[in-house]
Design an enzyme around this catalytic site. Sequence first.
Site, PDB file in Angstrom:
ATOM      1  N   CYS A 198      -2.431   3.193   8.309  1.00 23.36           N
ATOM      2  CA  CYS A 198      -1.292   2.506   7.685  1.00 23.36           C
ATOM      3  C   CYS A 198      -0.199   2.242   8.728  1.00 23.36           C
ATOM      4  O   CYS A 198      -0.006   3.033   9.664  1.00 23.36           O
ATOM      5  CB  CYS A 198      -0.709   3.368   6.575  1.00 23.36           C
ATOM      6  SG  CYS A 198      -1.783   3.563   5.151  1.00 23.36           S
ATOM      7  N   CYS A 201       2.475   4.951   9.732  1.00 25.19           N
ATOM      8  CA  CYS A 201       1.912   6.174  10.323  1.00 25.19           C
ATOM      9  C   CYS A 201       1.051   5.886  11.547  1.00 25.19           C
ATOM     10  O   CYS A 201       0.244   6.729  11.951  1.00 25.19           O
ATOM     11  CB  CYS A 201       1.102   6.924   9.274  1.00 25.19           C
ATOM     12  SG  CYS A 201       2.088   7.427   7.856  1.00 25.19           S
ATOM     13  N   CYS A 230      -6.582  11.974   6.664  1.00 26.70           N
ATOM     14  CA  CYS A 230      -5.891  11.547   5.436  1.00 26.70           C
ATOM     15  C   CYS A 230      -6.371  12.379   4.243  1.00 26.70           C
ATOM     16  O   CYS A 230      -5.650  12.543   3.266  1.00 26.70           O
ATOM     17  CB  CYS A 230      -6.114  10.066   5.171  1.00 26.70           C
ATOM     18  SG  CYS A 230      -7.822   9.617   4.848  1.00 26.70           S
TER      19      CYS A 230
HETATM   20  S1  SF4 Z   1       1.082   8.950   4.584  1.00 24.76           S
HETATM   21 FE1  SF4 Z   1      -1.083   8.260   4.420  1.00 24.76          FE
HETATM   22  S2  SF4 Z   1      -1.168   6.786   2.726  1.00 24.76           S
HETATM   23 FE2  SF4 Z   1       0.996   7.121   3.247  1.00 24.76          FE
HETATM   24  S3  SF4 Z   1       1.498   5.443   4.597  1.00 24.76           S
HETATM   25 FE3  SF4 Z   1       0.885   7.169   5.904  1.00 24.76          FE
HETATM   26  S4  SF4 Z   1      -1.349   6.993   6.214  1.00 24.76           S
HETATM   27 FE4  SF4 Z   1      -0.766   5.623   4.539  1.00 24.76          FE
END
Ligand code: SF4
Length: 246
Positions: A198, A201, A230
């Site tokens: 993402c 992140c 994740c």
């Molecule tokens: S915490 Fe996990 S789901 Fe949320 S934005 Fe970051 S990678 Fe994506």
Amino acid sequence: MTLSLTRLQTYYGDYEAEPLLRAMIKEEFRGSIALVSSFGADSALLVEMVARIDPNTPILFLETGKHFKETLEYVNYLEKHFGLTDLRRLVPDPELLRKVDADGELWKTQVNRCCWLRKVEPLNLVLNGGAFEAVITGRKRFQTQERKDIDNIELFNDGIFRVNPLAGWTKQDIHAEFDARGLPQHPLVAKGYPSIGCEPCTRAVKPGEDDRSGRWAHTVDMLDAKKEECGIHLQQGKVAQTDWNV
Ligand code: SF4
């Protein structure tokens, strides 16, 4: 028929990636296997192998709502390029999102809870529905501590097999295979992103840094150790709700 992990590992333990996929898709789990793909830096390799064997194989993409626009464009591009007929974009429960992450900034404060909401639960919903006996993953042993001992076939405590055709592949193997097959790269790879999740992140890495150092880099000060998974391919219970404090 309940398949035995021991039998599968005995038969297929030393199979190369594509023959293993063919056996799993066409024989052992015919009609009940899906590929889970992040459509990240290495993903085109498995997507192409699966499409060659059967482009109607379900492919599950976790559309978290937080991807780079380049990733979403790459998903659309590969869908057409490989003639995928069953690409499923799994989205988080909108009601839960409204309740738990109304401002979309949960990743800053409760990163495990955000992954749970946007990735783990949407996938669990599909897997618990009973349509699939097995999923194919792109995990490699070299990537993380968590993955260093994975076999090419595993049985998780959710009762679903994980097939990991690239488990033993190195970074060099993957690059060579991308070249040999002329695969289209994710556009962010050329911009310094060797591992892509993402957008909030993931950051680009500097020369000499580990490929995954750009993933969840903001969690270095938040967790005991930097977040590396994740949670979608962790045995159930490994990411407990108590971890949601971070
Ligand atoms: S915490 Fe996990 S789901 Fe949320 S934005 Fe970051 S990678 Fe994506």
